[in-house]
Design an enzyme around this catalytic site. Structure first.
Site, PDB file in Angstrom:
ATOM      1  N   ILE A   1      19.959  21.894  18.755  1.00 11.93           N
ATOM      2  CA  ILE A   1      21.411  21.864  18.713  1.00 11.93           C
ATOM      3  C   ILE A   1      21.978  23.169  18.162  1.00 11.93           C
ATOM      4  O   ILE A   1      23.005  23.668  18.635  1.00 11.93           O
ATOM      5  CB  ILE A   1      21.897  20.672  17.867  1.00 11.93           C
ATOM      6  CG1 ILE A   1      21.631  19.363  18.613  1.00 11.93           C
ATOM      7  CG2 ILE A   1      23.391  20.783  17.558  1.00 11.93           C
ATOM      8  CD1 ILE A   1      22.002  18.136  17.821  1.00 11.93           C
ATOM      9  N   GLY A   2      21.316  23.739  17.166  1.00 13.51           N
ATOM     10  CA  GLY A   2      21.794  24.987  16.587  1.00 13.51           C
ATOM     11  C   GLY A   2      21.857  26.112  17.597  1.00 13.51           C
ATOM     12  O   GLY A   2      22.833  26.855  17.675  1.00 13.51           O
TER      13      GLY A   2
ATOM     14  N   TYR B   1      13.889  10.763   4.179  1.00 18.01           N
ATOM     15  CA  TYR B   1      14.764  11.401   5.157  1.00 18.01           C
ATOM     16  C   TYR B   1      16.148  10.767   5.104  1.00 18.01           C
ATOM     17  O   TYR B   1      17.175  11.458   5.095  1.00 18.01           O
ATOM     18  CB  TYR B   1      14.174  11.260   6.558  1.00 18.01           C
ATOM     19  CG  TYR B   1      15.010  11.900   7.644  1.00 18.01           C
ATOM     20  CD1 TYR B   1      15.227  13.266   7.664  1.00 18.01           C
ATOM     21  CD2 TYR B   1      15.579  11.123   8.667  1.00 18.01           C
ATOM     22  CE1 TYR B   1      15.987  13.866   8.658  1.00 18.01           C
ATOM     23  CE2 TYR B   1      16.344  11.705   9.661  1.00 18.01           C
ATOM     24  CZ  TYR B   1      16.550  13.072   9.655  1.00 18.01           C
ATOM     25  OH  TYR B   1      17.309  13.660  10.633  1.00 18.01           O
TER      26      TYR B   1
END
Length: 322
Positions: free
Chosen positions: A64-65, A213
């Protein structure tokens, strides 16, 4: 550079817009069309430009980055790829320049698992950059075996939460001077999996990768609640490479759910939307999914816990952030 003890900042209402981007980052193989109306897409398109603006994206060498960096580069912004692996960052840089035609793409080394590296990166940015208009805290790790950061923090909490918390603190004055400005934090729908263990924040007594997480992702949301301006968003379940630490049972479940998930291109749309949509300039808060308002869990709206987490985070990092 002033010492962290003396470096104080206050998030005044109306000065900086805060965005919280929630995502399930799972696989980086396939890409597909970005046409509006596709199922689960959350597609968004705009001709908005970013000429003259500077954008920092952590973990922008993949997933996504990288997709977000590609889109914002095409809009004319100066894009700073803040990555741990400079080799992969430079490969992404070349691809983004080639496909976007924008040569104002730079790479900078930053390892979110090492506060020394974060401080060195922030010092460089504060020295070299006149402005930072958009900070996208994108990087993260998911469900890895137990390990610790260079500073002794549990890896997922240290990278996903504390690393970006410190980075934002070190850049906040520059961001405020660049206003209107936006900060976008990525979290995950997995914040529902965990809770904040204030008495065992580093999971030293007991470690479960899934719960750890979840704790780090819940921390992302709660920390945003402690900032003066905030807008929380998430793009849905996305296919990225972070599934590499999943066990067999989870991978089998992923193979079943995968047909209903988004590609990276689709998953990046809400990040892009929150980074450039002009109408959000006047927004003072909200929670976004698929480029539209959504809601978050009760635990993620616990302001008392958010304050306790804020104080603990500052204590762990040795900073004062009123």
């Amino acid at each position: 550079m002033a010492s962290l003890e003396k470096a104080r900042t206050r998030c005044m209402s109306g000065e900086v817009q805060y965005y919280h981007k929630e995502t399930e980052e799972l696989r980086e193989k396939e890409r597909s069309t970005t046409e509006k109306g596709a199922i689960l897409c959350g597609q968004w398109s705009s001709s908005e430009r970013l000429d003259g603006k500077t954008v920092i994206i952590t973990g922008a060498n993949a997933g996504i980055g990288k997709e977000t960096a590609m889109d914002l580069a095409k809009r004319g912004g100066r894009i700073i790829l803040a990555c741990r692996d400079l080799g992969r960052a430079e490969a992404a840089q070349r691809e983004i320049i080639e496909k976007s035609g924008n040569t104002n793409i730079v790479t900078r080394k930053m390892d979110l698992s090492d506060t020394k590296s974060i401080r060195e990166f922030a010092e460089l940015i504060n020295r070299e950059e006149k402005q930072v208009n958009i900070l996208i805290n994108n990087a993260g790790i998911m469900m890895c075996p137990y390990s610790k950061t260079a500073d002794g923090f549990e890896m997922q909490f240290g990278v996903n939460h504390l690393g970006h918390f410190l980075l934002t603190f070190l850049l906040i004055d520059l961001i405020k001077r660049s206003r209107p400005a936006r900060i976008i934090n990525l979290s995950s729908m997995a914040h529902k999996w965990g809770w904040i263990q204030l008495e065992d924040i580093n999971s030293e007594r007991s470690y479960h990768s899934r719960r750890a997480y979840g704790q780090s992702k819940l921390a992302n949301i709660l920390s945003i609640r402690s900032l003066a301006k905030r807008l929380k968003v998430h793009p849905g379940i996305v296919r990225t490479e972070l599934k590499r630490h999943m066990n067999l049972a989870l991978l089998m479940s992923w193979k079943i759910v995968r047909p209903f998930t988004k590609t990276i291109v689709q998953g990046a749309q809400t990040s892009i939307y929150c980074a450039v949509e002009p109408e959000l300039e006047t927004e003072s808060g909200g929670y976004y999914s698929d480029c539209k308002p959504s809601s978050c869990t009760r635990a993620a709206r616990d302001d008392e816990m958010a304050q306790k987490l804020w104080e603990l985070s500052c204590q762990m990092l040795g900073i004062t952030w009123d």
